[in-house]
Scaffold this motif. Sequence first.
Motif, PDB file in Angstrom:
ATOM      1  N   ALA A 170       9.823 -85.803-160.186  1.00  0.00           N
ATOM      2  CA  ALA A 170       9.427 -87.094-159.640  1.00  0.00           C
ATOM      3  C   ALA A 170      10.390 -88.202-160.050  1.00  0.00           C
ATOM      4  CB  ALA A 170       8.011 -87.438-160.091  1.00  0.00           C
TER       5      ALA A 170
ATOM      6  N   ASN B  47      -1.972 -84.554-163.965  1.00  0.00           N
ATOM      7  CA  ASN B  47      -1.386 -85.555-163.068  1.00  0.00           C
ATOM      8  C   ASN B  47      -0.550 -86.579-163.825  1.00  0.00           C
ATOM      9  OD1 ASN B  47      -2.736 -84.330-160.909  1.00  0.00           O
ATOM     10  ND2 ASN B  47      -4.551 -85.571-161.266  1.00  0.00           N
TER      11      ASN B  47
ATOM     12  N   SER C 296       3.700 -92.813-161.884  1.00  0.00           N
ATOM     13  CA  SER C 296       3.962 -93.464-160.596  1.00  0.00           C
ATOM     14  C   SER C 296       3.081 -94.687-160.400  1.00  0.00           C
ATOM     15  CB  SER C 296       3.723 -92.491-159.445  1.00  0.00           C
ATOM     16  OG  SER C 296       4.627 -91.447-159.495  1.00  0.00           O
ATOM     17  N   PHE C 297       1.839 -94.617-160.867  1.00  0.00           N
ATOM     18  CA  PHE C 297       0.938 -95.756-160.758  1.00  0.00           C
ATOM     19  C   PHE C 297       1.440 -96.931-161.592  1.00  0.00           C
ATOM     20  CE2 PHE C 297      -2.705 -98.118-162.474  1.00  0.00           C
ATOM     21  CZ  PHE C 297      -3.195 -98.651-161.296  1.00  0.00           C
TER      22      PHE C 297
ATOM     23  N   GLN D 106       3.697 -79.395-165.787  1.00  0.00           N
ATOM     24  CA  GLN D 106       3.602 -80.851-165.804  1.00  0.00           C
ATOM     25  C   GLN D 106       4.960 -81.480-166.102  1.00  0.00           C
ATOM     26  OE1 GLN D 106       1.204 -83.061-165.105  1.00  0.00           O
ATOM     27  NE2 GLN D 106      -0.271 -81.483-164.572  1.00  0.00           N
TER      28      GLN D 106
ATOM     29  N   SER E 262       4.554 -98.396-159.939  1.00  0.00           N
ATOM     30  CA  SER E 262       4.274 -99.212-158.753  1.00  0.00           C
ATOM     31  C   SER E 262       3.643-100.548-159.120  1.00  0.00           C
ATOM     32  CB  SER E 262       3.388 -98.445-157.773  1.00  0.00           C
ATOM     33  OG  SER E 262       2.121 -98.208-158.344  1.00  0.00           O
TER      34      SER E 262
ATOM     35  N   ALA F 180       2.630 -87.132-163.500  1.00  0.00           N
ATOM     36  CA  ALA F 180       3.531 -87.796-162.551  1.00  0.00           C
ATOM     37  C   ALA F 180       2.800 -88.891-161.778  1.00  0.00           C
ATOM     38  CB  ALA F 180       4.132 -86.773-161.592  1.00  0.00           C
ATOM     39  N   CYS F 181       1.555 -88.669-161.440  1.00  0.00           N
ATOM     40  CA  CYS F 181       0.766 -89.690-160.733  1.00  0.00           C
ATOM     41  C   CYS F 181       0.497 -90.886-161.635  1.00  0.00           C
ATOM     42  CB  CYS F 181      -0.545 -89.109-160.231  1.00  0.00           C
ATOM     43  SG  CYS F 181      -0.350 -87.908-158.924  1.00  0.00           S
ATOM     44  N   ASP F 182       0.213 -90.631-162.905  1.00  0.00           N
ATOM     45  CA  ASP F 182      -0.033 -91.725-163.843  1.00  0.00           C
ATOM     46  C   ASP F 182       1.204 -92.592-164.013  1.00  0.00           C
ATOM     47  OD1 ASP F 182      -2.569 -90.708-164.163  1.00  0.00           O
ATOM     48  OD2 ASP F 182      -2.145 -89.736-166.084  1.00  0.00           O
TER      49      ASP F 182
END
Length: 121
Positions: free
Chosen positions: A91, A50, A56-57, A84, A60, A52-54
């Motif tokens: 992203a 993850n 993105s966090f 990945q 944000s 991309a999630c890291d």
Amino acid sequence: MFESIMLSLLAVFSAVGLVCTVYFLLLRLIKPDKNRKYYCISVFDENSENAACDISFVYSKLFSTGDMKYYRIIAVDNSMSVSQRQMLEAAFPDECRVKICRKEELMSLLFPDKENQSNFM
């Protein structure tokens, strides 16, 4: 009965609002210098999930506090899996605040004006 429920809800919302206000004021207190550029570097390898999630966090969090104009996010590919890497590139395709690079390219991003970057590796 109704008044006590409303009073307890008001107390809970007031406490949450106070905590959020103190948190925001503390973030403003440690705000970075406006004349400098800061980097948030995340290194991902083959075991990272993850990515991309890291990123993105982090994006944000910096965007919500208004610090994106001072920070740049760099995702370093240290033998990351192909899927990945593709998710990260999808992203953040042409984002100027998020750069995806290999570990060999990191020093050229951090110090673009340095000619001899081999000493930093």
